[in-house]
Every structure is written in structure tokens, then in C-alpha cells.
Design a protein around this motif. Structure first.
Motif, short mmCIF file in Angstrom:
data_model
loop_
_atom_site.label_atom_id
_atom_site.label_comp_id
_atom_site.label_asym_id
_atom_site.label_seq_id
_atom_site.Cartn_x
_atom_site.Cartn_y
_atom_site.Cartn_z
N GLY A 1 1.67 3.56 -1.13
CA GLY A 1 2.47 2.57 -1.85
C GLY A 1 2.08 1.14 -1.54
O GLY A 1 1.36 0.87 -0.57
N ILE A 2 2.56 0.21 -2.38
CA ILE A 2 2.25 -1.21 -2.23
C ILE A 2 3.51 -1.94 -1.79
O ILE A 2 4.59 -1.76 -2.37
N GLU A 3 3.37 -2.75 -0.75
CA GLU A 3 4.52 -3.54 -0.30
C GLU A 3 4.95 -4.50 -1.42
O GLU A 3 4.10 -5.08 -2.11
N ALA A 4 6.24 -4.67 -1.58
CA ALA A 4 6.79 -5.43 -2.71
C ALA A 4 6.25 -6.86 -2.77
O ALA A 4 5.93 -7.37 -3.85
N ASP A 5 6.13 -7.52 -1.60
CA ASP A 5 5.71 -8.92 -1.63
C ASP A 5 4.21 -9.08 -1.87
O ASP A 5 3.72 -10.20 -2.01
N LEU A 6 3.46 -7.97 -1.92
CA LEU A 6 2.02 -8.04 -2.18
C LEU A 6 1.67 -7.63 -3.60
O LEU A 6 0.53 -7.81 -4.04
#
Length: 706
Positions: free
Chosen positions: A15-20
Motif C-alpha cells: 500500500g501507499i501512505e496517504a501523504d505520499l
């Protein structure tokens, strides 16, 4: 720092961190095939299709502004997460074929040493923002020449090249394609053999375009790649007679009543001759009464013109009547959607200013690949033409040579250039202009904000050498008053706006439909503003400034100002040929506004007469002068002496204050002296209306290089 995927690093599939998710713009993600997804031990892990590419690592590091690790992933994996973060719009996503061509172009140029890594990185970043072809971007920034790009395209597409620099065309053959199709596609037939036409093309034609061309030619053709600048010059030579006739004749043939090619209509001649005869007869029979009547009429005209300007100024003072465009809106523009923008730059005897002009246009915050800059030169201006050729400018600059014919005016040159324009929008800049870098983008956003009937957006004008001497300070005061107060107030009240001579942005299609500029009107900008209004269109003002060079020498200033006044007289005569029709089209407010605005030129003619009468009375005490000023007229004239001068000084002070140029306000107190110069120029223009109505008084530029 780069690495391959290992078990010790988090994986993209986790998954991708939200802030990135949106840390890197979509264009960069798709162009460089990257996606940041997690912060790990102080580093940002970035999925990359080419984890060993130094340019990719540099671009990503600059955007994230912290240490990064490029982690190798497959193209499919990266595309999938990019599509999740930025749902794709089909028309804006680069096709696989286009991407392969771009990568092939980049490899060819870098392996041959024709571009440096820094040049390629800059071009790739611009491509990520605009989606424009990489080769065109490199040429526009002069990283490679157009000839190098044509050679690369020739190898990629397996097409032959043709040199057109010294080519003499067969005009019958070259004109077999309709001018509009040839201009739009940038193609010219150059030879024919065995039933096949050889077609010079700027870029390989698409399938649909090829079908159009073959249908127009009626036979097969073969494409030959050509240098865009040379092809552009060939197109102009092939169709120059058509462009020349249209630039001079179109308005006169299609809208003869709106053309100034006839100074006075037959009805106007009859009216003014009759009025003059009656006035002479009245002066002979009733000299004093006639003189009283003339003085009275002039005094009241003077009064209403002054009050009208004062009223406009009061409405605009301390307010913001322009169409607002914020920095946030400019930053949010998607450069992939920006239209081609045509810039018309009339030049005459201005070779010395061309390098600075090129510098200032290239400084505009707009993709160079979407600029269509027409440098409009007169055929007899060998020095300026030679200077432009010497600079070997990239193809977004187009040298346009206007054939030597009468009238030799700026509007005729602009009409000529407009026919070659490829932009959705068109703006005029003068040779010495220094527009705000974001002006084109501001104009585009303004067009989105205003009603559909607004087809022109006018920028503000002022001067970069306002402190050079008292004349330039007066000129700057006047411009501040006109563009900061009067025009915004006129725009807000939907009155007819006499456009400034530069920095007016148009919807190109509407401009063409209206016949563009009147080549016989020496203040073509003011006239066009009125014609737009009469056709139901409107003009909006934007808060963006173009700095010009104020005339610092009296003789040069008089030449320019006399032409402006002559053009105001021309414009009034043209639009008052049918005053009832004008009234119906503009309404009462518009009709009064037009006459009071154009009336300022007539007021300037009155000044020396009133000053002379006052001086003679004070010195000689002539009773006749006292007789023509009975009490009512005397009080009205006295009121104008004080109120008129007060208003003129106040307007100049207010304009400078509105702009924040507080240092100029002290020179505004001496404005009545400036008014004397304006009257001198008005009388010169008025006399020329009868002796040489279409003569264009040349204004010298480049007198101050500050």
C-alpha cells in the motif's frame, strides 16, 4: 540511492501512505514511471521502472526534498498504482506508441552527445507538465537545432528530408492545396513526378490528415520532412498576395461603413460644409451672438467631458473593478490543456530592440511549444529582417514579412499576421513591451470567469522609464489614470472601451469574423474596441501590467500623440456616420460614453483658443472678448477654468495613487503644462486628418534601455 526489491524493504503491494499518494505530480509520475509509497528509516521509497537512471533519481529527490531510494518494480505495477492515485483521462495519457517514440528520441540524442543530461532533464520535466513532444521542447529551448530534430525524425520515421532555404517553388503546384489546409497542417506541395506529388511537411502527417490532403490534391503524395522555419517562409511566399489583399481589403469590402478608408462620408461632407456656410453667414450678420453661441457650446462640451472622466475616476478610486485571477488559480492550471497562443509583434526600423524582445517573450510563463510568435516586419525594413535571421530563432518565432504597399500601418501588419496565426487566442505586444510573465495565463483564466460575450481581455499599460525626466513622469501619470481608473470603470459599466495599443487578448476566431483591425485607422485599437461593442461583444480588464517605454523626447512624443488624436477623430467620424444606428446598438449610456470619450480629442483643440482669448483679454482688455462672455457663459467658462484644471490634476494624482506610484504625484501638480503639449499634438493630428489622413507617424523605441 537505488536498490532492487528485497525482503528487508516494504513492498509496493503493501500500500501507499496517504501523504505520499500525491507527493509527486501526475505528469512526473507517468513520464518517469515512478511512485513514492512509504517512508522507511528516514528515506522515501519510490517505485521506479528504471531504478538506475540518475535523471529519474535527481527529479524525484528535488520534488520530495528528502532522501529517496528508488526501488525497482515492473511497469505494470507502477502504472496500476499511478492510475489509482490519478484516474487516467484517455486524451491526456501518453500512448504506448508516443512513449516509445519519445524514448527513442531521447536515446538517439543522448548517445550521439547532442544533448546534455541537464538539457534532457529539463525537457523531460517540461514534457511531464505539457505532454508536448520532447524534440519540440528541446528545439524551443535551443538545446538542439530544428535541423537536428528533422534529421532524427527522418531516421525514426524513415522519411526523406528536403531543404527549402533556397527553394524556388512552382506556384501553381504549391497552391493546389487550399491555403487554410496548408497553413493548418504546415504542408506545401514542392514537386510532382509520375502522378505523385512530393509534399514538404513539418511533421509526419496523421492518418486522418493524410486522407484530407490526398482528397484535396486528388492524387497520391509522398511526404518529405522539412525545417519548420524554412517551411513557414515558403508558405508565406506562396500565399503572400492573398494575405496582402485580405489584410488591406477585407474590412473595406465586407464592412465598408466601418472602414476609415473614406475620411468623411458624403453625408458628413454635406453636413459640415452646410454647417460651415451657415456659421460664416451668421458670423457676418450677428457676429457677437454667433461668437457667444460658439463659446457657450464649447464650454458645455468641455464641462461634460471633464465631468464624465471625473465620475469614472470616482467610481474606480479605491476599488478593484478588474476581473480577479489569483496566484492559486494560475498554479492550478494544467499545462497539458493550455491552447496555442499567438503573439503579434509589429516591428519597423527596430533591429536594435529585437534581442531584448526575444528575451522578454521567452521569459513568459507559458510553454514555448505552445507559443506562436509572429514578428511582423515591413518588406523595406532590411535591417530588422536581417537581425531576426541572424539570431536563428527557434520555430516558435516566425518572421513575417509584410509586402510593401499602402497604407503602411501597424493595423495592416497585424491583419497580415493574423491570417497566419495558429493560436486559439491572440495578443498584441509592441517591440519594447515587458509584460508580466504570467499575463497569458491570467488572460486565459479571466476568459473562463467572464460571460461568453467577452471576447477581449485588456491588460494594463505603464512605463519602465517613468523617472527618466518630467515628460516620462507625466506620461506615466496619464497611463495610471487611464488604465487604473478610467478603463476599469468603463468595463464595469459595460461602456464601449477604446482598447490600448498593446496587451489586448482576443478570441482569434471572433477577431477574424469581425475583420480584425482597420488598416486605414491610425488608432486601430480604439476603433476595434468600439466595433466589438457595437456587435454585442464586451471587453474585460485584468490586473496584469505591461511596461512600455515612455517617450522621453518631445518631438517623438508629439509624433505619437498626434497620431493617437488623428485616430480618435477618424474613429468618431466612422462611427458617427449613422448616429441613430450607433444609438440603437450601444444604448443611451454607450452612445454618450463613446462621444464623451472621443470628445476628449476635440476638447484638446479648444484649449489653445480659450488660453489665447484669456491672455489677449488680460493683456489688451479687448471689449469684444468681454462681449462674448455674458454672465452665464462667463461663469460657466470661469468654472471650467478652475474645475477643469482641478479635475485634470486630480485624475493624474488619483491614477498614480491607485497604482501605488506615490513618487509621481508631485509631477502631476504640473499637469496643465502637459496639457499644452497634448493640445499641440491634437492640432497636428487634426491638420493631418485633411492633409495626410493615413500617414503613420513613426515612434522610435529603444531610446532608454533601462
Amino acid at each position: 540511492m537505488t536498490t532492487t526489491i528485497t525482503r528487508s524493504l516494504p513492498r509496493l503491494s503493501d500500500g501507499i501512505e496517504a501523504d505520499l499518494q500525491h507527493a509527486i505530480p501526475e505528469g512526473i509520475c507517468r513520464t518517469f514511471r515512478v511512485m513514492p509509497y512509504v517512508v522507511h528509516e528516514g528515506h522515501v521509497l519510490v517505485a521506479a521502472a528504471d531504478a538506475d537512471d540518475s535523471i529519474t533519481e535527481h527529479v524525484v529527490s528535488e520534488r520530495l526534498d528528502r532522501p529517496v531510494i528508488l526501488v525497482r518494480h515492473t511497469v505494470n505495477e507502477i502504472n496500476e498504482v499511478i492510475d489509482e492515485a490519478y484516474p487516467p483521462v484517455e486524451a491526456e495519457v501518453e500512448s504506448p506508441e508516443a512513449r516509445r517514440s519519445r524514448m527513442q528520441m531521447a536515446q538517439m540524442l543522448t548517445r550521439s552527445g547532442l544533448v546534455t543530461p541537464e538539457q534532457l532533464q529539463r525537457a523531460m520535466l517540461e514534457h511531464s507538465r505539457t505532454g508536448d513532444p520532447l524534440g519540440d521542447i528541446l528545439v524551443s529551448h535551443e538545446s538542439i537545432s530544428e535541423d537536428v530534430l528533422v534529421a532524427a525524425l527522418s531516421e525514426m520515421h524513415q522519411l526523406q528530408r528536403v531543404g527549402l532555404a533556397d527553394f524556388e517553388p512552382d506556384y501553381d503546384l504549391s497552391r493546389r492545396l487550399p491555403e487554410r489546409l496548408a497553413r493548418t497542417l504546415q504542408v506545401v506541395p514542392v514537386a510532382e513526378s509520375d502522378g505523385e506529388v512530393f509534399l514538404a511537411v513539418a511533421r509526419p502527417l496523421s492518418t486522418d490528415d493524410a486522407v484530407q490532403v490526398e482528397a484535396a490534391l486528388g492524387q497520391p503524395f509522398r511526404q518529405l520532412l522539412a525545417n519548420r522555419t524554412d517551411l513557414d517562409q515558403l508558405l508565406q511566399r506562396v500565399h503572400s498576395s492573398h494575405y496582402s489583399d485580405t489584410s488591406t481589403q477585407f474590412l473595406m469590402d465586407n464592412f465598408p461603413e466601418q472602414s476609415a478608408h473614406v475620411v468623411f462620408s458624403s453625408v458628413q461632407k454635406a453636413f459640415f460644409v452646410t454647417a460651415a456656410v451657415l456659421l460664416v453667414v451668421a458670423a457676418v450678420i450677428w457676429p457677437t451672438t454667433t461668437a457667444i453661441g460658439i463659446v457657450g457650446v464649447c464650454s458645455f462640451v468641455y464641462f461634460f467631458v471633464s465631468v464624465y472622466k471625473f465620475r469614472l475616476t470616482l467610481r474606480a478610486l479605491g476599488t478593484h473593478l478588474e476581473t480577479d485571477v489569483t496566484d492559486e488559480e494560475i498554479a492550478a492550471l494544467d499545462e497539458r490543456t493550455l491552447p496555442v497562443y499567438t503573439i503579434l509583434v509589429p516591428l519597423y526600423k527596430e533591429a536594435g530592440i529585437v534581442p531584448r524582445l526575444v528575451r522578454d517573450i521567452n521569459a513568459l510563463d507559458y510553454p514555448r511549444t505552445r507559443l506562436d510568435v509572429k514578428l511582423l516586419c515591413e518588406e523595406d525594413d532590411d535591417e530588422t529582417i536581417a537581425k531576426i535571421k541572424e539570431l536563428a530563432l527557434p520555430p516558435h518565432f516566425h518572421l513575417v514579412v509584410v509586402p510593401d504597399s499602402q497604407p503602411k500601418t501597424k493595423p495592416k501588419a497585424c491583419n497580415y499576421g493574423l491570417q497566419l496565426a495558429t493560436g486559439t487566442f491572440t495578443v498584441i505586444f509592441d517591440a519594447e513591451d515587458r509584460p508580466d510573465p504570467d499575463q497569458l495565463k491570467k488572460a486565459l483564466i479571466a476568459f473562463d470567469h467572464v460571460p461568453d460575450n467577452v471576447v477581449c481581455v485588456q491588460g494594463k499599460l505603464n512605463h519602465f522609464n517613468q523617472d527618466q525626466n518630467i515628460l516620462t513622469s507625466w506620461f506615466a501619470n496619464e497611463y495610471s489614470m487611464h488604465f487604473e481608473l478610467v478603463l476599469p470603470a468603463m468595463g464595469a459599466s459595460e461602456s464601449p472601451i477604446p482598447l490600448g495599443g498593446t496587451s489586448n487578448h482576443f478570441k482569434t476566431s471572433i477577431l477574424r469574423e469581425l475583420g480584425a483591425w482597420d488598416p486605414f485607422n491610425v488608432t486601430e485599437d480604439a476603433d476595434l474596441g468600439i466595433r466589438l461593442h457595437r456587435e454585442g461583444f464586451r471587453t474585460a480588464m485584468i490586473d496584469s501590467t505591461t511596461l512600455e517605454e515612455a517617450n522621453s523626447k518631445v518631438g517623438n512624443w508629439i509624433r505619437q500623440r498626434s497620431r493617437w488624436n488623428k485616430g480618435y477623430f477618424q474613429t468618431w467620424l466612422v462611427h458617427m456616420r449613422h448616429p441613430v444606428q450607433l444609438f440603437r446598438q450601444t444604448g443611451l449610456r454607450g452612445f454618450l460614453s463613446f462621444n464623451l470619450t472621443m470628445g476628449s480629442a476635440f476638447v484638446l483643440l479648444m484649449n489653445p483658443i480659450f488660453w489665447a482669448l484669456t491672455t489677449i483679454y488680460v493683456v489688451c482688455q479687448w471689449g469684444f472678448i468681454e462681449d462674448i462672455y455674458p454672465s452665464l457663459i462667463f461663469y460657466a467658462a470661469s468654472l471650467m477654468l478652475f474645475v477643469g484644471n482641478f479635475i485634470f490634476i486630480y485624475l493624474n494624482v488619483a491614477g498614480s495613487l491607485q497604482r501605488g506610484e506615490f513618487g509621481l504625484t508631485r509631477t502631476a501638480m504640473l499637469s496643465p503644462l502637459y496639457w499644452g503639449l497634448m493640445s499641440w499634438a491634437a492640432w497636428k493630428g487634426f491638420i493631418q486628418l485633411f492633409t495626410n489622413p493615413f500617414y503613420w507617424e513613426k515612434t522610435e523605441h529603444g531610446l532608454d534601455e533601462g
